[in-house]
Design an enzyme around this catalytic site. Structure first.
Site, PDB file in Angstrom:
ATOM      1  CB  SER A   1      -0.943   0.009   1.210  1.00 17.30           C
ATOM      2  OG  SER A   1      -0.232  -0.195   2.407  1.00 17.30           O
TER       3      SER A   1
ATOM      4  CG  ASN B   1      -4.939  -4.422  12.323  1.00 16.88           C
ATOM      5  OD1 ASN B   1      -4.289  -4.348  11.272  1.00 16.88           O
ATOM      6  ND2 ASN B   1      -5.480  -5.554  12.762  1.00 16.88           N
TER       7      ASN B   1
ATOM      8  CG  HIS C   1     -40.100  24.795 -13.347  1.00 18.86           C
ATOM      9  ND1 HIS C   1     -40.380  23.497 -13.001  1.00 18.86           N
ATOM     10  CD2 HIS C   1     -40.792  25.573 -12.467  1.00 18.86           C
ATOM     11  CE1 HIS C   1     -41.221  23.474 -11.989  1.00 18.86           C
ATOM     12  NE2 HIS C   1     -41.481  24.729 -11.627  1.00 18.86           N
TER      13      HIS C   1
ATOM     14  CB  SER D   1     -12.560  25.810 -30.463  1.00 17.46           C
ATOM     15  OG  SER D   1     -12.541  25.006 -31.623  1.00 17.46           O
TER      16      SER D   1
ATOM     17  CE  LYS E   1     -17.686  27.571 -28.843  1.00 11.85           C
ATOM     18  NZ  LYS E   1     -17.780  26.115 -28.896  1.00 11.85           N
TER      19      LYS E   1
ATOM     20  CG  ASN F   1     -15.338  26.376 -25.641  1.00 13.59           C
ATOM     21  OD1 ASN F   1     -16.352  26.920 -26.084  1.00 13.59           O
ATOM     22  ND2 ASN F   1     -14.508  25.665 -26.380  1.00 13.59           N
TER      23      ASN F   1
ATOM     24  CD  GLU G   1     -17.852  23.070 -20.716  1.00 12.44           C
ATOM     25  OE1 GLU G   1     -18.781  23.023 -21.519  1.00 12.44           O
ATOM     26  OE2 GLU G   1     -16.667  23.182 -21.084  1.00 12.44           O
TER      27      GLU G   1
ATOM     28  CE1 TYR H   1      -6.855  -2.955   8.394  1.00  9.42           C
ATOM     29  CE2 TYR H   1      -6.159  -5.212   7.986  1.00  9.42           C
ATOM     30  CZ  TYR H   1      -6.149  -3.874   7.648  1.00  9.42           C
ATOM     31  OH  TYR H   1      -5.436  -3.452   6.549  1.00  9.42           O
TER      32      TYR H   1
ATOM     33  CD  GLN I   1      -2.955  -2.425   1.922  1.00  9.08           C
ATOM     34  OE1 GLN I   1      -2.439  -2.831   2.961  1.00  9.08           O
ATOM     35  NE2 GLN I   1      -2.587  -2.849   0.732  1.00  9.08           N
TER      36      GLN I   1
ATOM     37  CE  LYS J   1      -4.049   3.564   3.938  1.00 11.81           C
ATOM     38  NZ  LYS J   1      -4.779   2.266   3.951  1.00 11.81           N
TER      39      LYS J   1
HETATM   40  N1  ARG Z   1      -1.418  -1.383   5.250  1.00 10.12           N
HETATM   41  C1  ARG Z   1      -2.587  -1.759   5.946  1.00 10.12           C
HETATM   42  C2  ARG Z   1      -3.726  -0.776   5.727  1.00 10.12           C
HETATM   43  O1  ARG Z   1      -3.536   0.214   5.117  1.00 10.12           O
HETATM   44  C3  ARG Z   1      -2.357  -1.924   7.394  1.00 10.12           C
HETATM   45  C4  ARG Z   1      -1.822  -3.255   7.592  1.00 10.12           C
HETATM   46  C5  ARG Z   1      -2.643  -4.118   8.388  1.00 10.12           C
HETATM   47  N2  ARG Z   1      -2.297  -5.432   7.947  1.00 10.12           N
HETATM   48  C6  ARG Z   1      -2.658  -6.515   8.540  1.00 10.12           C
HETATM   49  N3  ARG Z   1      -2.266  -7.611   8.015  1.00 10.12           N
HETATM   50  N4  ARG Z   1      -3.388  -6.516   9.612  1.00 10.12           N
HETATM   51  O2  ARG Z   1      -4.840  -1.011   6.149  1.00 10.12           O
END
Ligand code: ARG
Length: 468
Positions: A30, A117, A163, A284, A290, A292, A297, A324, A329, A332
């Site tokens: 990650s 975790n 409207h 354009s 143009k 724009n 947009e 967990y 993961q 993000k």
């Molecule tokens: N990189 C993980 C996350 O972003 C955290 C790791 C937890 N891994 C685990 N095997 N418990 O959530």
């Protein structure tokens, strides 16, 4: 940026006789996302080490060495000297492993009573506190711009629409204030997200807490969280603070998209209400004529990515058993994407709307169209004692008469008015201007100058409060 070196073993490898497949390393890492947590990860480790020292698990000397090494690692990363390795999966194991590399036995104590975790939850919450704060600063600046526009344009009258049909005349200042209030509620929603985010997960461990006498209040104070999370199972499985952020981000982009849509319509040659700054338009490649409204947009277009982000995370969490699971993961990408979009949209809209100009002489002829004053006439008759439903019918007939005879209400003679109802007197002409239509709508929250000025004052007070 990602190194691959077979010697670097994961910190959990003791249980395993085989090593992960090459593809598994790429699938599992990650770092591409969480490397941006490195500062928060180090900040969390500092707090954790100090707490371990306070409860007698680390000696003063060990603490000193660990803090020093963490400072060095922070510099190494900032200078690009320490590159993450995918064998070490994530930011947490990369930093810990570098600490062990530097301090050996001593570095191996940092993960006492801690799990990735609760560590990732800590990093993420610290990161989001700062990120939401940044957005709120920008949003406050945008709200200032809307207040400024409202003040500048309080005396500019434009047709108001329902409207997308001409409805009643309004002050353009009133229009800007409408968005001021909408966006101020987004600010509040970011506040709510901040409140939910601002709790300390550290000490929850992998899921059940620790047999060691960890002092969570110590790390809470160190990391400046307002409270400790109450339940370790909840802590490591909870992502609803991110959902709150994504919801606030979603309503913000929805509002941004709607104001963009209005301005896109307003800058067409059919409307021609406003002139957009060149700096936020493009031309354009084929049509030399143009100009724009691409920035608007794109703002409208980027909305879908943020709303999808909210759905993305909701779908991720939907079927997860406590506590967990590695699915988490994936939390993000949608958030980082939304953060980037919200920041850019704020930067663009603040500048663009700050320099937009109403085309007053082009707007004027529009005020003669669409019988904008029809409701005013109906309400005039109400004052003369006729029930509203009847006045509505009378004025409806008058509008039909005007359409047939190619006239506006303003052009009717007193004889024509009185042919429709004897209650019409010469004072009807006093109300037949867009200016008087606006001025007379002085109900609380209405479009009258006095009311727009009151709103601007209330808006200023709100901004002062929000800053505190
Ligand atoms: N990189 C993980 C996350 O972003 C955290 C790791 C937890 N891994 C685990 N095997 N418990 O959530």
């Amino acid at each position: 940026m990602i190194n691959s070196n077979k010697q670097d073993k994961a910190l959990w490898s003791g249980r395993f006789s085989g090593s992960p497949a090459e593809i598994m390393l790429h699938f599992s890492q990650s770092i591409d996302m969480d490397w941006s947590f490195y500062k928060q990860d180090i900040q969390g480790s500092r707090a954790h080490a100090k707490m371990l020292n306070a409860i007698g698990i680390l000696t003063n000397e060990e603490l000193g060495e660990i803090l020093k090494a963490l400072d060095e690692i922070e510099i190494e990363i900032a200078e690009g000297k320490l590159q993450p390795k995918i064998q070490l999966e994530d930011v947490h194991m990369n930093i810990e492993s570098r600490l062990i590399e530097k301090l050996g036995h001593m570095g191996a104590k940092i993960h006492t009573g801690r799990s990735r975790n609760d560590q990732v939850a800590t990093d993420y919450r610290l990161y989001m506190k700062a990120a939401i704060g940044e957005i709120q600063k920008k949003l406050a600046a945008f709200l200032e711009v809307l207040l400024k526009k409202a003040k500048e344009d309080v005396d500019v009258i434009v047709p108001g629409f329902t409207h997308l049909q001409h409805a009643q005349p309004i002050s353009l200042g009133h229009y800007w204030m409408a968005y001021f209030w909408k966006f101020s509620r987004d600010y509040r929603r970011f506040d709510n997200a901040l409140f939910t985010t601002d709790v300390n997960p550290l000490g929850a461990g992998a899921l059940a807490g620790s047999t060691l006498p960890l002092d969570r209040e110590f790390t809470r104070k160190e990391l400046d969280f307002r409270a400790n999370t109450e339940n370790s199972l909840d802590t490591v499985s909870d992502r609803d603070y991110l959902l709150e952020f994504l919801f606030a981000a979603s309503t913000f982009v929805l509002n941004s998209s709607r104001i963009s849509e209005d301005l896109i319509i307003w800058c067409t040659s059919e409307f021609d209400f406003v002139d957009l700054p060149d700096a936020f338009c493009t031309g354009s490649s084929m049509m030399p004529n143009k100009k724009n409204p691409d920035a608007l947009e794109l703002t409208r277009g980027k909305t879908s990515g943020v709303i999808s982000g909210l759905q993305d995370l909701m779908m991720n969490i939907k079927g997860l058993p406590l506590t967990y699971n590695r699915d988490l993961q994936e939390d993000k990408r949608p958030v980082f994407h939304s953060l980037a979009t919200v920041n850019m949209v704020l930067d663009v809209l603040t500048q663009l709307i700050g320099s937009i100009k109403p085309k007053v002489d082009k707007i004027a002829p529009h005020l003669q169209k669409g019988f904008l004053l029809a409701t005013d006439v109906a309400e005039y008759l109400v004052i003369k004692g006729i029930p509203f439903r009847e006045t509505h019918e009378i004025v409806g007939g008058l509008v039909q008469y005007c359409i047939k005879n190619g006239k506006t209400l303003e052009e009717l003679t007193i004889e024509e008015w009185q042919a429709y109802n004897s209650a019409f007197e010469n004072d009807i002409f006093d109300i037949l201007s867009p200016q008087s239509a606006v001025d007379r709508r002085s109900t609380f929250g209405g479009t009258a100058r006095s009311e727009v000025l009151r709103q601007i004052q209330a808006g200023k007070e709100l901004l002062q409060q929000l800053g505190k």
